[in-house]
Design a protein around this motif. Structure first.
Motif, mmCIF file in Angstrom:
data_model
loop_
_atom_site.group_PDB
_atom_site.id
_atom_site.type_symbol
_atom_site.label_atom_id
_atom_site.label_comp_id
_atom_site.label_asym_id
_atom_site.label_seq_id
_atom_site.Cartn_x
_atom_site.Cartn_y
_atom_site.Cartn_z
ATOM 1 N N GLN A 250 -18.561 -2.407 5.000
ATOM 2 C CA GLN A 250 -18.049 -3.222 3.902
ATOM 3 C C GLN A 250 -17.567 -2.343 2.740
ATOM 4 O O GLN A 250 -16.509 -2.612 2.156
ATOM 5 N N LEU A 251 -18.323 -1.320 2.414
ATOM 6 C CA LEU A 251 -17.931 -0.455 1.293
ATOM 7 C C LEU A 251 -16.714 0.401 1.653
ATOM 8 O O LEU A 251 -15.820 0.598 0.814
ATOM 9 N N LEU A 252 -16.653 0.891 2.887
ATOM 10 C CA LEU A 252 -15.470 1.647 3.310
ATOM 11 C C LEU A 252 -14.230 0.758 3.351
ATOM 12 O O LEU A 252 -13.139 1.177 2.959
ATOM 13 N N ALA A 253 -14.399 -0.488 3.807
ATOM 14 C CA ALA A 253 -13.267 -1.420 3.830
ATOM 15 C C ALA A 253 -12.790 -1.732 2.420
ATOM 16 O O ALA A 253 -11.578 -1.811 2.166
ATOM 17 N N GLY A 254 -13.713 -1.893 1.475
ATOM 18 C CA GLY A 254 -13.326 -2.128 0.093
ATOM 19 C C GLY A 254 -12.581 -0.946 -0.500
ATOM 20 O O GLY A 254 -11.577 -1.115 -1.204
ATOM 21 N N ALA A 255 -13.057 0.265 -0.208
ATOM 22 C CA ALA A 255 -12.372 1.464 -0.700
ATOM 23 C C ALA A 255 -10.986 1.598 -0.066
ATOM 24 O O ALA A 255 -10.016 1.957 -0.743
ATOM 25 N N ALA A 256 -10.881 1.284 1.224
ATOM 26 C CA ALA A 256 -9.582 1.349 1.896
ATOM 27 C C ALA A 256 -8.619 0.312 1.321
ATOM 28 O O ALA A 256 -7.428 0.601 1.121
ATOM 29 N N ALA A 257 -9.121 -0.879 1.029
ATOM 30 C CA ALA A 257 -8.272 -1.913 0.435
ATOM 31 C C ALA A 257 -7.801 -1.501 -0.953
ATOM 32 O O ALA A 257 -6.632 -1.694 -1.312
ATOM 33 N N GLY A 258 -8.695 -0.912 -1.741
ATOM 34 C CA GLY A 258 -8.300 -0.419 -3.059
ATOM 35 C C GLY A 258 -7.265 0.685 -2.963
ATOM 36 O O GLY A 258 -6.288 0.715 -3.722
ATOM 37 N N GLY A 259 -7.466 1.600 -2.019
ATOM 38 C CA GLY A 259 -6.486 2.667 -1.811
ATOM 39 C C GLY A 259 -5.134 2.142 -1.355
ATOM 40 O O GLY A 259 -4.085 2.610 -1.811
ATOM 41 N N ALA A 260 -5.153 1.138 -0.481
ATOM 42 C CA ALA A 260 -3.892 0.543 -0.032
ATOM 43 C C ALA A 260 -3.174 -0.145 -1.182
ATOM 44 O O ALA A 260 -1.950 -0.054 -1.314
ATOM 45 N N TYR A 261 -3.928 -0.809 -2.046
ATOM 46 C CA TYR A 261 -3.326 -1.475 -3.204
ATOM 47 C C TYR A 261 -2.643 -0.462 -4.115
ATOM 48 O O TYR A 261 -1.503 -0.651 -4.539
ATOM 49 N N VAL A 262 -3.352 0.617 -4.414
ATOM 50 C CA VAL A 262 -2.779 1.646 -5.286
ATOM 51 C C VAL A 262 -1.549 2.269 -4.632
ATOM 52 O O VAL A 262 -0.529 2.497 -5.299
ATOM 53 N N ALA A 263 -1.624 2.533 -3.324
ATOM 54 C CA ALA A 263 -0.480 3.134 -2.633
ATOM 55 C C ALA A 263 0.733 2.211 -2.641
ATOM 56 O O ALA A 263 1.870 2.679 -2.770
ATOM 57 N N LEU A 264 0.515 0.930 -2.533
ATOM 58 C CA LEU A 264 1.627 -0.020 -2.484
ATOM 59 C C LEU A 264 2.204 -0.357 -3.857
ATOM 60 O O LEU A 264 3.406 -0.554 -3.987
ATOM 61 N N PHE A 265 1.347 -0.427 -4.879
ATOM 62 C CA PHE A 265 1.792 -0.961 -6.155
ATOM 63 C C PHE A 265 1.781 0.028 -7.312
ATOM 64 O O PHE A 265 2.109 -0.363 -8.428
ATOM 65 N N ALA A 266 1.382 1.291 -7.094
ATOM 66 C CA ALA A 266 1.371 2.273 -8.178
ATOM 67 C C ALA A 266 2.789 2.478 -8.677
ATOM 68 O O ALA A 266 3.724 2.459 -7.879
ATOM 69 N N PRO A 267 3.025 2.680 -9.929
ATOM 70 C CA PRO A 267 2.086 2.801 -11.037
ATOM 71 C C PRO A 267 1.724 1.465 -11.688
ATOM 72 O O PRO A 267 1.004 1.449 -12.674
ATOM 73 N N LYS A 268 2.188 0.342 -11.148
ATOM 74 C CA LYS A 268 1.877 -0.966 -11.734
ATOM 75 C C LYS A 268 0.591 -1.516 -11.121
ATOM 76 O O LYS A 268 0.620 -2.426 -10.300
ATOM 77 N N THR A 269 -0.534 -0.963 -11.498
ATOM 78 C CA THR A 269 -1.811 -1.438 -10.975
ATOM 79 C C THR A 269 -2.476 -2.356 -11.988
ATOM 80 O O THR A 269 -2.204 -2.288 -13.185
ATOM 81 N N ALA A 270 -3.341 -3.210 -11.513
ATOM 82 C CA ALA A 270 -4.050 -4.153 -12.374
ATOM 83 C C ALA A 270 -5.239 -3.468 -13.031
ATOM 84 O O ALA A 270 -5.901 -2.635 -12.418
#
Length: 97
Positions: free
Chosen positions: A50-70
């Motif tokens: 669960q924690l690795l999946a959360g970190a992977a999801a956060g990393g994917a979000y940053v990779a897709l939407f950087a520099p416009k992150t929430a």
């Protein structure tokens, strides 16, 4: 929209139910360990996944939407203690159900 979030959560639980019992939250894993419905050896494995999946999801979000992150922080007039209290209450409700 709260209904959309609830619908997505329902789909996630139904789709992962046969694999993990719909157990997607470390707090739920902990409560299942406390009640004896999930062996502690499995609780720790679930936490890692669960924690690795959360970190992977956060990393994917940053990779897709950087520099416009929430920005994840409480907005006025609420502060961190209020946000943590709300999180604790809703997590307890989730574990109770």
């Amino acid at each position: 929209n709260a209904t959309a979030i609830a619908a997505v959560l329902m789909v996630m639980i139904y789709s992962t139910g046969p694999v993990s019992g719909g157990n997607l939250n470390p707090a739920v894993s902990f409560s299942l360990g406390l009640t004896g419905d999930l062996p502690w050896s499995s609780v720790f494995k679930y936490w890692v996944a669960q924690l690795l999946a959360g970190a992977a999801a956060g990393g994917a979000y940053v990779a897709l939407f950087a520099p416009k992150t929430a920005t994840l922080a409480p907005s006025a007039p609420f502060s961190w203690p209020y946000a943590l209290l709300a999180e604790a209450i809703y997590t307890c409700m989730l574990c109770f159900v």
